[in-house]
Structures are given as C-alpha cells and as structure tokens.
Design a protein around this motif. Structure first.
Motif, short mmCIF file in Angstrom:
data_model
loop_
_atom_site.label_atom_id
_atom_site.label_comp_id
_atom_site.label_asym_id
_atom_site.label_seq_id
_atom_site.Cartn_x
_atom_site.Cartn_y
_atom_site.Cartn_z
N UNK C 27 0.83 -1.20 0.00
CA UNK C 27 0.00 0.00 0.00
C UNK C 27 0.86 1.25 0.00
N UNK C 28 0.57 2.17 -0.91
CA UNK C 28 1.39 3.38 -1.01
C UNK C 28 1.28 4.24 0.23
N UNK C 77 -4.06 10.03 -4.10
CA UNK C 77 -3.77 9.04 -5.13
C UNK C 77 -4.38 7.68 -4.83
N UNK C 79 -7.25 6.22 -4.95
CA UNK C 79 -8.09 5.52 -5.94
C UNK C 79 -7.32 4.85 -7.05
N UNK C 80 -6.21 5.45 -7.49
CA UNK C 80 -5.56 4.92 -8.68
C UNK C 80 -4.33 4.07 -8.40
N UNK C 81 -3.86 4.06 -7.15
CA UNK C 81 -2.59 3.38 -6.90
C UNK C 81 -2.66 1.90 -7.19
N UNK C 84 -2.37 1.07 -10.84
CA UNK C 84 -1.01 1.16 -11.40
C UNK C 84 -0.13 0.04 -10.87
N UNK C 85 -0.46 -0.45 -9.67
CA UNK C 85 0.36 -1.52 -9.09
C UNK C 85 0.35 -2.76 -9.96
N UNK C 87 1.10 -2.92 -12.83
CA UNK C 87 2.17 -2.89 -13.83
C UNK C 87 3.50 -3.39 -13.29
N UNK C 88 3.47 -4.15 -12.21
CA UNK C 88 4.72 -4.65 -11.63
C UNK C 88 5.50 -5.43 -12.67
N UNK C 89 6.78 -5.20 -12.74
CA UNK C 89 7.58 -5.87 -13.79
C UNK C 89 7.78 -7.35 -13.52
#
Lengths: 591, 109, 315
Positions: C27-28, C77, C79-81, C84-85, C87-89
């Motif tokens: 969690x950010x 942020x 709602x959007x974190x 985006x998470x 997209x983990x490589x």
C-alpha cells in the motif's frame, strides 16, 4: 582551443566581476518578473536578454585580451574553502550561444506568448517568460561555477526550469512527459551527487581546479567518474537513456522546444566535458571514451531511423535532436593525446563545441519553423504538408537551411566540426570513427529529405491556413538556421585555420553532397511511412520486396526504441552503464 | 568497526535499496519515495565523510554538513515539484502512471 | 561497557528495516508513513554523526515537511494506486534490478572502507577563518560566509521550484488559491492545537534562528517551523490560503534572495568582493540576511506543500 592557464594560488582576475554580473542578471530578472507580474514578465525578458548578450560579448573580448581564464573568488574566499567562478573559452562560447538563441526565442515567441488585453496576468505567457529567464540563469550557473556542488545546485535549477516548459500547455500527455523527464533527471542528479560525495571524501575539495591536481587513478575516482558521467548522460538523453526526450520536446510549445533542444540538454553535456577534460583528464581512459562514442553512434543511427518513421513533424524534429546528441559524444575518443593516455584541449574538443553551437542554432530554427507550420495549418502531419512551401516560403526556407546545416554542408558549423574530428581520427588511427562521421550525414540527410519532399509537393487547391503567422517569427527562424549554416565562416581565423574550409562549389564537395543527399533519399524512400511522392494511400503494404524489407527494418527499429524507452529498461541500462564505465576504467589499471 | 564506517555502510545499503525501488516500483509516488531514499543515503555518506574529518574541537568537517543541509532542501523542492506534477497528471488524465509509451509519443495533434 | 556501538548498530538495523518496508509494502499510503518514520530515525543517525544542524534539518524538512507532502499526495492518489500496481515488472527484471542495485551498494561499501586515513578535511581552514565572521557555529559560517553563493542559489532553487509548481495550475484557476478549503471545526482538537501551537512555534523558531549563529540552528530549521505553523492554521481552517496573484505574496517570496543579493553587492565597495563582509560587520549582516531569508523560506516551503492554485480568488 587550448586550455587557458589559470593562476594558482588563485586570485580574482581583472575581468572577473563580469562573471558575477552574468550569473546574477537572469536571476534578478526572474525575481523582477515574479514580483512585477503580468505582462511585465515579457518586458523584463526583452530588456535583460539583450543586456546579457552584450555582457557575454564583453566577457569574450576580455577573455581574448587577457588570454587567461577569468576567475572570480566569491566572497573573497579562495577554494577549497570558498567557491570560484571561472570562465575559459568553453564557458564564453556557451554563454554567447545561449544568449543568442534565447534572444531569437524571445523574438519568436513575442506574439505567441502575449498576455491578452483584458486580463492582468495569464498563466502560460507569464510562466513562459519567467521560465525562459530561469533557464538562462541556470545555464549561466552551469557554465561559470567552478565547484562540483555548486554545479549540482545549478543542474537542479536547470531541471526545475526546464520541466515546466514541457507541460506548459497543460495537456495530459505533456504532464506525463514532464513527470518522466523530472524523475529521470532526478535519477541522474543523485548519481552525480553520489560521485561528488566520493570525490570529497577522497580528496577534500570539490573545486574543479584543485581536484584536477589531486585526483589519482584509483578505485574511488573510478567509481565517482562512472556515477557522475552516467548521471549526466541521463540528463543529456544519450542513447539508450533518451526515454524522456521525444515526448517532452515534441509536446512542448515550439518556442519551449527550441530552448529545451538547443540549450537545456547541452547543460549536462557541458558538465560531462568539464568532468572529463578538466577534473579527470588522466583518470578517464580511451576504452571508456570509446563506449561514449559507441553510444553516440547508436544514437545517430537509431534516432535518424525512428525520425524517418514519424508521422508528425515535431516528433521527427525531436528524434533528430536525439540523433544529433550522439554527435556530441563522438569527440571523446578523438580527444586523447598521442599516447592515448590523457584528454587534451585540442582540435577534437574545438570540433565538439562547433557541433554544439551549430546544433543549437539549427535545431532552434527547425523547431521554430515546425511550430509555425503547426500554428498555420492546425496540424503537423508530415503526409499532409503539401503546398506549405508555396504558402509559407520563409518558413520552409528556414527548415531547409537548418536541415542542410545539420547535414554538414559547407560552410556550416557541422561541416567544420566534422573536418576537425576527421583530422583527429586520422591522426590517432581510429579509422572506425571516420566511417561514423561520414556515414552520419547520410542518416541526417534521410529525414531532411523526407521533410523537404513533403513540404515541396504541390497541391491542387490552395492551402487552407488556419492562422497568419508572425513575419518576425519566420524571420527569426530563418536567421538562426542561416547562422548555423554560415557558422564555419565565423569560426575562421580566431579559432581555426582558413584552409580547412573547402570551396563549396568544387567538384569534390559537390560530389560528396550529392552522394549524401542520394543516400538520404534512399533511406527516406525505404523507411518512411508514406510514399515520398504524394500517394495518399499507405504505401507500406505495396511496393516491391525491397521496400517491404526496408519497412520491416524500420518497424524493428521503432519497436526497439519503444522497448528501450520503457522506464524499467532505461533505468536498468543506467545502472549497467555505471558498471560498464567503472569496469572499463578499472580494467585499464590492471594492464 | 567505528560509528562512521557503520553509518557509511548503512548509507551504501540505503542507496542500493532506493535504486531497486526506483527501478521496480511502477507507481510514480513510490518512485519519488525511492528517490528520497537514495538522496538520504547519499547525504548520510556525506555525513560520514564529515565525521571522519573531525578536527580541532569540531565534531565534524563543517563543509559537508553545510552541503547536506542545502541538499536536503533541494531534495524537498524536487519532491514537491514531482508530487505536484503527479497529482495534476492524475487530475487531468484519471490515472497516475508513467507508462503507456504509445500515448506518450503520440500527443494529439 | 561501551554502549555506543550497540546503539549505533540498533539504529542502523532499524533504519534499514523501515527502508526495506517502505520499498516492499504494497500500500502506497503505508509506504509514505514508513518514510516519515524513516526520516525521523535518520535524524537520530545524524545526531550520532555529530551533525546536529543536519539532524534538525532532516527532522524538520526530510521527515516532517516531506512527510506531510507525501501523505497528502498518498491520500489523493488512493483511488488509482492499486490500478497502477498491476504494472509490476516481471520477476527476472526485478532480479536484474536487485543484482545491479546490490552491485552499486557493494562498490560504494568498498569505497567507503577504503577512504583515505587520515581523512582530508576543511575543518582546520574553517577554524582559521571563522573568527572573521563573528560566528560560533561553523556550519552557519560555511553556509553564509565561505560558501554563501551555494546558499543564495539554494534560495533560488526554492523559488524556481515554486514557480514550476504554480505553472501546473489549470488556466481557469490561475491567480487563485492553492490547496483545498479546509473547514473550521471550531471546537475540534485540530482547531485547538492550531490556536495553541503557532505562538509557541513562532517563539521557538525565533530562538532557533537567533541561536543558530553560535549553536546548531539557523534559518532553514526556523523557517521550516514557521512554515509548519502556518500550514497548521490553514489545515485547521483558521486561515485561508493566499491567492498567488497577490503582490505581497510575491514580494515575500523574493525578499530573502533580494536582501542576500543586495548585501552581496554592497560587499563589493565595502569589502572588495561580491558576498564579502566588511571587517567587524559580518555577524550583523549575516543575521539580517538570515532573518529575511527565514521569512521567505517559511512562505516558500509552505506554498510548496500546498501545491498549485486549484480554486478561484474568491473561494
């Protein structure tokens, strides 16, 4: 240009106070613009930039007359305790180029960033003029500061002034481009700072002149060199660290793109030069320089090919910048002394700086012209530019001359730079750089031919122009492009012996020019998305097998570029670069 | 192992941790955090250099200490700008991500 | 038994543990809170390195203000974190990154262990010249006398950063007020604290500024305190943020650097060089510069936390 002597122990030289004025003038301008607000921002810029140009000329004259690096000890404290401002030939030349280009940009943007009548202050115009002065102040600090930490602060100033120029129009794509630029630039800054910390830890000073005396080829200086160089390369967008450049430079308004491509990106390059040539000339090795040259070559090839694949003019010009940045790194392997052990201020360095000035002026002119086309047509799709030459002849001439200047046609600055570097390559026996130098022109010619072919096509109906563009803006673009094309003439005499410039109409020169243009045309024919000759349909599926395989190669390059510009790839490459440079430096000791 | 060396190794480790986070975490906010981690590691290294330079009754070499203070302020400014840019991006586009290079290199005409 | 290595060792272990947690946690918002804690513990590390000025600055700016800035961002942020998470490589990318980052760490460790002994230092030179500045705090002497230009440029950095932040305002709200309008809960705890603390904070700030000439302290730490007090009153709803178009605000931002420049140029006729101080007047001039800068720093830091204008003038 040979390194001018400095006095040690140091004292402020006669013309030193000029350096303080040069540093403070733009900063005072920013404060005045911020406090006075509104349309005063433009007035302040219009007053201070010409004054700065005069000051830069005076500094140049003072330098030539005293034939010694200008030094100013700030606060009267000498390094290592205090900070010194220093201006040698390299600084003076960059100061002059910066003010000239900024003056051009200011005149070009005069109308576009005019505050409307009914509001006291409007965001974009107010910000543009303030940021223009801010970029100028940051660049002056970069060119004049003689201490590695002061230079770190100057680099941050440059980043904070350049990033908002990218997102000036406020569109979501430009915001994202600005964020990527900022984060990658900050990545570069911490690497630079880390190297500086190590240097202080080992040698007890961050002053450039003192470090030059104290630095030894040992583990700490190798690691520091690797970190600082790589950090600066991230900010200069050398391949493969160019992930942020194309969207940032293409998304900014034209005047801002001109400043970003012509000047901002050169700040960090200037620091690489300072670091390699003045702080660590004996520490950096030829293999490490060859690596820089190799990356430069890759930048030229990949940048030019991907530029050819673009559908939009501004993106093409942005990729052209990425390619031209590669040229700036070709001089590193060519600047070593005859024993190949130490970097010297010689012909190759002069060539490199000629390349920088030549690119700054030509690229500014090119972005300005592209911006004018966009403003006039409402779009910049390369496929739909037919008839522009008839509708906007001055603008098209500006683009054409800028393209020729970038290609290295006599008597452009790029031509002279290439000549000097060819001589250096010959002298040091590094024949492979001769191939790169000569071949690079063909790649540049490729996208120049593409642009010219698309604007020179005629159109059955008259061109529907959305807006009348300012005559002054067109002329400024033309003047900048022309100055790049004629740069070699200006450099004659004081800097370079006259016989280096051949007669442009001599058969040999004409023949070479023809060969380059033909090569470029072939590249454009093969790789561009649309046919060069006006067919509206996408010609990629049609055409012979040669065309199809050329298109496949082009697509492969584009795909590779897209992969390289992903954050994970680019940031991992950055660390790999640190390891490579460090490794190359260390390996030279064990021999 | 004396205190400066211990903190020096700590700083080196922080730099490595921050580098990993900067490369791997996809969210820009986490990247900003990682950048701050690297920065503080670098400043810690500078502080170690300062401590090693203790002499003449001073606890440490004052020059690196002063540079660290400057650096902390600069790092904060950078963080503030990055955060403002990120929040604005989220507001304008509905998502806060650095990727999708497709849209990043084809801005609308 | 000497406890120092134990203290240092535990501190380092804690710092690294929190740092690892900050990087690794999903969690950010949690990561940001972790960072604020990390900043405060790092301040303790600075104390152990005998750099009290740096400790104060790290606690105030690195832990405090940065923490506030990032927490506000993390909340917005939220709602959007998680999106985006995704997209983990890939795992091998993570492994490669870990190897490379580890290599850099190891190289740094090797260099740290091989730094020269005795360490090169500028302390003797500072000791030699500090008397002419009239100051007792060596760090303040470096910041405002020997390397004053760095401090001047750093004030410029703050202004440039704020200009950049303001440039992000939507066109419609240009000239308006930054930050949201906080609602005043007249009998709430926050309002109570916002009435109680600022007068105390101002006094402490003035003390920190004044004593910074001879003991750890100075304008940065004092300015940060003032900024924090102002932010407190804003967030409690007691005051509204000022519109960025106001002339007095712009002047406040620029005053510190303007005074710095003016005194710097006065040094040319009076003491022979830009940013030199005439004999005997060094300390008063430095205090004047510091006082003006403290106010500008306070305003600039607070505005950097608040962000670009997002409401109209009258809101």
């Amino acid at each position: 240009m040979s390194a001018l002597p400095t006095l040690l122990p140091e004292a402020t030289t006669a013309g030193g106070y000029l350096l303080v004025l040069m540093l403070v003038l733009p900063l005072a301008g920013v404060f005045a613009a911020l406090t006075l607000g509104g349309r005063n921002a433009r007035r302040v810029a219009m007053l201070t930039i010409p004054a700065g140009l005069a000051l830069a000329v005076v500094i140049g004259v003072e330098l030539v007359q005293s034939d010694r690096t200008l030094v100013y000890l700030l606060g009267g404290w000498a390094p290592p305790l205090g900070i010194a401002l220093r201006a040698d030939g390299l600084s003076a030349v960059m100061l002059l180029t910066t003010t000239v280009v900024l003056l051009g940009v200011a005149l070009f943007a005069r109308e576009e960033f005019n505050t409307p009548e009914n509001v006291p202050e409007s965001r974009a115009p107010f910000m543009f003029w303030t940021l223009l002065l801010a970029v100028w102040g940051a660049l002056n600090a970069v060119f004049l500061a003689g201490d590695l930490f002061t230079l770190y602060v100057a680099l941050e100033l440059l980043t904070f002034a350049g990033v908002p120029l990218v997102s000036l129009e406020g569109r979501p794509e430009t915001l994202q481009a600005a964020l990527r630029y900022l984060l990658f630039a900050l990545f570069g800054s911490v690497l630079y700072m880390l190297g500086a910390v190590l240097l202080y830890g080992a040698y007890g000073t961050l002053d450039i002149a003192l470090l030059a005396e104290r630095v030894r080829p040992e583990a700490v200086s190798f690691v520091a060199a690797a970190l600082m160089t790589t950090g600066l390369l991230a900010k200069t967008a050398l391949f493969p660290f160019h992930l942020w450049l194309p969207p940032a430079h293409a998304g900014a308004p034209a005047a801002a793109s001109a400043v970003l491509s012509a000047l901002v990106v050169k700040g960090s390059w200037f620091l690489v030069v300072r670091l390699w040539f003045d702080v660590m000339p004996g520490v950096v090795t030829l293999p490490a320089a060859q690596l820089l040259g190799a990356l430069g070559t890759a930048a030229i090839v990949v940048g030019s090919v991907v530029a050819l694949r673009q559908e939009r003019l501004k993106l093409l010009v942005a990729y052209s910048t990425m390619a031209q940045i590669g040229y700036l790194f070709l001089m590193f392997p060519l600047a070593f002394d005859s024993a190949g052990s130490e970097l010297v201020h010689g012909a190759a360095l002069t060539g490199g700086f000629l390349q920088v000035i030549s690119h700054a002026t030509a690229k500014a002119g090119m972005f300005m012209a592209a911006g004018l086309i966009y403003a006039a047509l409402g779009h910049d799709r390369i496929a739909d530019l037919a008839g522009v030459a008839r509708a906007m002849p001055v603008t098209v001439l500006a683009i054409a001359l800028a393209g020729l200047a970038l290609m290295g046609v006599v008597p452009s600055g790029a031509y002279l730079a290439k000549k000097l570097m060819l001589d250096a390559a010959d002298g040091s026996g590094q024949w492979w750089w001769i191939i790169v130098l000569q071949g690079g022109a063909v790649f540049t010619a490729g996208y120049v031919v593409l642009v010219l072919a698309s604007v020179l096509r005629s159109r059955s109906e008259p061109m529907p122009l959305v807006k009348r563009v300012s005559r002054l803006s067109e002329i400024v673009a033309l003047v900048l492009s022309t100055s790049s094309l004629l740069l070699a003439l200006a450099a004659l005499g004081p800097v370079v012996p006259g016989e280096l410039i051949a007669n442009p109409l001599a058969p040999k020169e004409l023949g070479m020019l023809l060969a380059v243009v033909l090569g470029g045309a072939l590249l454009a024919l093969g790789l561009s998305r649309r046919s060069l000759f006006g067919a509206r349909t996408d010609s990629e599926a049609n055409g012979g097998s040669l065309r199809r395989s050329a298109v496949a190669v082009g697509k492969a390059f584009e795909l590779a570029d897209r992969l390289i510009r992903r954050w994970q790839f680019a940031s991992i490459s950055l660390l790999v670069m640190v390891a490579l440079v460090g490794g190359l430096l260390v390996s030279s000791v064990s021999t | 192992m004396n205190a400066p060396t211990l903190f020096g190794l700590c700083g080196a480790a922080l730099v490595g941790l921050g580098l990993y986070g900067l490369i791997v975490n996809p969210q820009p906010l986490r990247k900003i955090l990682s950048f701050n981690l690297i920065g503080s590691g670098v400043f810690l290294l500078f502080g170690v250099v300062a401590r090693r330079g203790a002499a003449l009754g001073m606890g440490g070499d004052p020059v690196p200490q002063a540079l660290v203070i400057t650096g902390i302020v600069v790092a904060f400014s950078a963080t503030a700008l990055a955060v403002a840019l990120l929040l604005r991006l989220q507001e304008a586009s509905g998502s806060a991500t650095l990727s999708s290079p497709e849209s990043a290199d084809r801005p609308e005409a | 038994m000497n406890l120092a290595p134990l203290v240092d060792g535990s501190l380092v272990a804690l710092i690294l543990a929190v740092a690892i947690w900050t990087i690794a946690v999903r969690d950010s918002f949690a990561a940001v809170v972790g960072y604020a804690i990390y900043g405060l513990m790092l301040a303790l590390a600075w104390v152990r390195l005998a750099a009290i000025d740096a400790a104060l600055t790290e606690a105030a700016i690195g832990g405090g203000l940065t923490g506030v800035l990032l927490i506000r961002a993390a909340v917005r942020l939220r709602p959007t974190e998680s999106v985006v998470a995704e997209e983990t490589p890939a795992r091998f990318v993570k492994a490669l990154a870990a190897v490379l980052a580890g290599t850099v760490s190891v190289a740094l460790a090797v260099v740290v262990l091989s730094l020269p002994v005795p360490a090169p230092t500028l302390a003797p030179q500072v000791a030699e010249h500090i008397a002419s500045t009239g100051l007792g705090n060596a760090v303040t002497a470096v910041l405002l006398a020997f390397r004053a230009t760095d401090t001047l440029l750093e004030a410029v950095v703050l202004v440039f950063a704020l200009i950049a932040v303001w440039s992000l305002a939507p066109d419609g709200f240009w000239g308006g007020r930054p930050g949201p309008r906080y609602h005043l809960e007249a009998h709430g705890m926050l309002a109570y604290l916002a009435r109680l603390l600022p007068p105390l904070g101002i006094i402490v700030a003035i003390y920190v500024f004044w004593v910074g000439a001879d003991l750890p302290g100075g304008k940065f730490q004092a300015g940060t305190l003032l900024a924090a007090m102002w932010l407190l009153t804003i967030m409690a709803g007691l005051t509204n943020t000022p519109p960025v178009s106001r002339r007095w605000l712009r002047v406040a931002l620029v005053t510190g650097s303007a005074v710095f420049l003016a005194i710097g140029f006065a040094g040319v006729p009076l003491a022979g060089a830009f940013l030199a101080y005439p004999e005997g007047y060094a300390k008063p001039l430095i205090l004047v510069i510091e006082a003006a800068s403290m106010l500008s720093i306070a305003v600039t830091l607070a505005l950097l936390v608040l962000g670009p204008p997002e409401r109209g003038d009258q809101a």
